[in-house]
Scaffold this motif. Structure first.
Motif, mmCIF file in Angstrom:
data_model
loop_
_atom_site.group_PDB
_atom_site.id
_atom_site.type_symbol
_atom_site.label_atom_id
_atom_site.label_comp_id
_atom_site.label_asym_id
_atom_site.label_seq_id
_atom_site.Cartn_x
_atom_site.Cartn_y
_atom_site.Cartn_z
ATOM 1 N N THR A 147 0.817 -1.213 0.000
ATOM 2 C CA THR A 147 0.000 0.000 0.000
ATOM 3 C C THR A 147 0.853 1.267 0.000
ATOM 4 O O THR A 147 0.345 2.355 0.254
ATOM 5 C CB THR A 147 -0.944 0.000 1.215
ATOM 6 O OG1 THR A 147 -0.191 -0.313 2.405
ATOM 7 C CG2 THR A 147 -2.038 -1.033 1.042
ATOM 8 N N SER A 148 2.155 1.141 -0.267
ATOM 9 C CA SER A 148 3.019 2.300 -0.431
ATOM 10 C C SER A 148 2.643 3.025 -1.739
ATOM 11 O O SER A 148 2.011 2.444 -2.622
ATOM 12 C CB SER A 148 4.478 1.849 -0.505
ATOM 13 O OG SER A 148 4.877 1.215 0.684
ATOM 14 N N GLY A 165 -0.910 -0.322 9.063
ATOM 15 C CA GLY A 165 -1.404 -1.149 10.153
ATOM 16 C C GLY A 165 -1.329 -2.623 9.820
ATOM 17 O O GLY A 165 -1.217 -3.005 8.652
ATOM 18 N N ASP A 166 -1.382 -3.447 10.843
ATOM 19 C CA ASP A 166 -1.397 -4.904 10.680
ATOM 20 C C ASP A 166 -2.798 -5.407 10.987
ATOM 21 O O ASP A 166 -3.243 -5.362 12.133
ATOM 22 C CB ASP A 166 -0.369 -5.545 11.606
ATOM 23 C CG ASP A 166 -0.226 -7.044 11.359
ATOM 24 O OD1 ASP A 166 -1.002 -7.605 10.559
ATOM 25 O OD2 ASP A 166 0.670 -7.659 11.967
ATOM 26 N N ARG A 186 -4.586 7.094 7.697
ATOM 27 C CA ARG A 186 -4.206 8.507 7.714
ATOM 28 C C ARG A 186 -4.992 9.253 8.798
ATOM 29 O O ARG A 186 -6.175 8.992 9.017
ATOM 30 C CB ARG A 186 -4.492 9.137 6.346
ATOM 31 C CG ARG A 186 -4.163 10.638 6.229
ATOM 32 C CD ARG A 186 -4.490 11.106 4.817
ATOM 33 N NE ARG A 186 -4.331 12.549 4.658
ATOM 34 C CZ ARG A 186 -3.236 13.149 4.176
ATOM 35 N NH1 ARG A 186 -2.202 12.404 3.804
ATOM 36 N NH2 ARG A 186 -3.175 14.463 4.050
ATOM 37 N N LEU A 187 -4.301 10.165 9.458
ATOM 38 C CA LEU A 187 -4.925 11.045 10.449
ATOM 39 C C LEU A 187 -4.602 12.478 10.086
ATOM 40 O O LEU A 187 -3.434 12.874 10.043
ATOM 41 C CB LEU A 187 -4.390 10.739 11.850
ATOM 42 C CG LEU A 187 -4.895 11.643 12.982
ATOM 43 C CD1 LEU A 187 -6.397 11.456 13.197
ATOM 44 C CD2 LEU A 187 -4.138 11.358 14.275
ATOM 45 N N GLU A 188 -5.634 13.265 9.790
ATOM 46 C CA GLU A 188 -5.448 14.693 9.538
ATOM 47 C C GLU A 188 -5.115 15.366 10.862
ATOM 48 O O GLU A 188 -5.803 15.171 11.865
ATOM 49 C CB GLU A 188 -6.713 15.304 8.940
ATOM 50 C CG GLU A 188 -7.175 14.672 7.636
ATOM 51 C CD GLU A 188 -6.219 14.926 6.477
ATOM 52 O OE1 GLU A 188 -5.446 15.916 6.559
ATOM 53 O OE2 GLU A 188 -6.255 14.150 5.505
ATOM 54 N N LEU A 189 -4.056 16.161 10.893
ATOM 55 C CA LEU A 189 -3.598 16.717 12.165
ATOM 56 C C LEU A 189 -4.608 17.666 12.784
ATOM 57 O O LEU A 189 -4.718 17.746 14.004
ATOM 58 C CB LEU A 189 -2.246 17.415 11.972
ATOM 59 C CG LEU A 189 -1.102 16.466 11.606
ATOM 60 C CD1 LEU A 189 0.219 17.203 11.607
ATOM 61 C CD2 LEU A 189 -1.027 15.289 12.564
ATOM 62 N N ARG A 190 -5.356 18.382 11.971
ATOM 63 C CA ARG A 190 -6.354 19.274 12.558
ATOM 64 C C ARG A 190 -7.430 18.478 13.292
ATOM 65 O O ARG A 190 -8.028 18.969 14.251
ATOM 66 C CB ARG A 190 -6.981 20.165 11.481
ATOM 67 C CG ARG A 190 -7.747 19.427 10.410
ATOM 68 C CD ARG A 190 -8.389 20.415 9.437
ATOM 69 N NE ARG A 190 -9.088 19.735 8.359
ATOM 70 C CZ ARG A 190 -8.526 19.381 7.217
ATOM 71 N NH1 ARG A 190 -7.245 19.637 7.019
ATOM 72 N NH2 ARG A 190 -9.218 18.768 6.279
ATOM 73 N N THR A 191 -7.656 17.233 12.870
ATOM 74 C CA THR A 191 -8.604 16.362 13.578
ATOM 75 C C THR A 191 -8.037 15.956 14.927
ATOM 76 O O THR A 191 -8.728 15.996 15.959
ATOM 77 C CB THR A 191 -8.901 15.107 12.741
ATOM 78 O OG1 THR A 191 -9.474 15.500 11.500
ATOM 79 C CG2 THR A 191 -9.857 14.180 13.476
ATOM 80 N N VAL A 226 -7.000 4.846 4.038
ATOM 81 C CA VAL A 226 -6.942 5.545 2.753
ATOM 82 C C VAL A 226 -6.572 4.591 1.613
ATOM 83 O O VAL A 226 -6.823 4.891 0.450
ATOM 84 C CB VAL A 226 -5.946 6.725 2.789
ATOM 85 C CG1 VAL A 226 -6.468 7.833 3.673
ATOM 86 C CG2 VAL A 226 -4.558 6.296 3.223
ATOM 87 N N ARG A 227 -5.972 3.446 1.951
ATOM 88 C CA ARG A 227 -5.710 2.431 0.932
ATOM 89 C C ARG A 227 -5.885 1.065 1.574
ATOM 90 O O ARG A 227 -5.027 0.609 2.322
ATOM 91 C CB ARG A 227 -4.312 2.574 0.339
ATOM 92 C CG ARG A 227 -4.137 1.669 -0.871
ATOM 93 C CD ARG A 227 -2.896 1.976 -1.663
ATOM 94 N NE ARG A 227 -2.771 1.037 -2.769
ATOM 95 C CZ ARG A 227 -1.704 0.923 -3.544
ATOM 96 N NH1 ARG A 227 -0.651 1.695 -3.320
ATOM 97 N NH2 ARG A 227 -1.676 0.059 -4.522
#
Length: 221
Positions: free
Chosen positions: A90-91, A138-139, A180-185, A170-171
């Motif tokens: 998933t890269s 993640g695993d 993925r984690l949006e930093l503003r979240t 995201v994939r």
């Protein structure tokens, strides 16, 4: 209980669990990692990687302490510093994100919110550097008894951990999804969550984030 976060440094590196201090799964490409393990001292390679990353980029990890005891840690860096990041189906990691490589909480301290505390510490650090998001592999089969890749799996956090602290897939992948984690979240988490954690763990010492180390062009390898 008192809790605090500190930056990963060459001194605090010694407080990582012994297997993690000797692990170069992320820091080296697969061939180099196998060679380092065969040489009998991968810990030196780990130390060299941390030293170089600190000098060139700045803080690349956080440790959580509970009553002075090491209770968990996370490590992160730009994907260019993480050779193993290109070995996943998933890269690649998105261009606007840093990669969270490893996240662990000591079993005795599990369930107390330390995972979220660590991730939020990373989010605060990266936001100050102008980075928009954190991504991670993640695993999806972590802990399963029929896991044939236990050795590699121990270097990845379970998908459920990332989902529990706000990451989104995201994939997709049956084994190694990219999240993925949006930093503003991450930085908008309600203060009442922190208050609830304080109630759970007792009085909490104020969190003191260390200033990022100044950038320099020198290398320690």
């Amino acid at each position: 209980m008192s809790r605090r976060l500190v930056n990963l440094t060459l001194d605090t590196l010694e407080d990582l669990p012994r297997p993690c201090r000797q692990c170069v799964h992320w820091e080296l490409d697969p061939v180099s990692a196998e060679r380092a393990c065969a040489s009998g001292d991968p810990g030196l390679e780990k130390e060299a990687w941390v030293s170089q990353t600190l000098l060139e980029w700045g803080s690349c990890g956080k440790l959580a302490y509970v009553d002075g005891m090491p209770a968990g840690f996370v490590m992160y860096a730009p994907p260019a510093y993480v050779p193993r990041s290109m070995a996943f189906p998933t890269s690649p990691v998105s261009a606007d994100a840093a990669l969270l490589t490893t996240a662990k909480v000591v079993p005795a301290f599990a369930g107390g919110g330390l995972g979220r505390m660590l991730v939020q510490g990373v989010a605060r650090d990266l936001t100050k550097r102008g980075i928009k998001a954190i991504e991670a592999f993640g695993d999806a089969k972590a802990g399963e008894p029929d896991d044939e890749e236990k050795r590699d799996g121990t270097c990845l956090a379970p998908v459920d951990f990332f989902l529990s602290v706000g990451f989104k897939t995201v994939r997709p992948h049956f084994r190694y999804p990219r999240l993925r984690l949006e930093l503003r979240t991450a930085l908008s988490w309600k203060s009442d969550v922190e208050y609830a954690l304080e109630k759970l763990l007792g009085s909490m010492s104020p969190e003191k984030l260390l200033r990022p180390m100044p950038a320099t062009s020198s290398m320690d390898n």
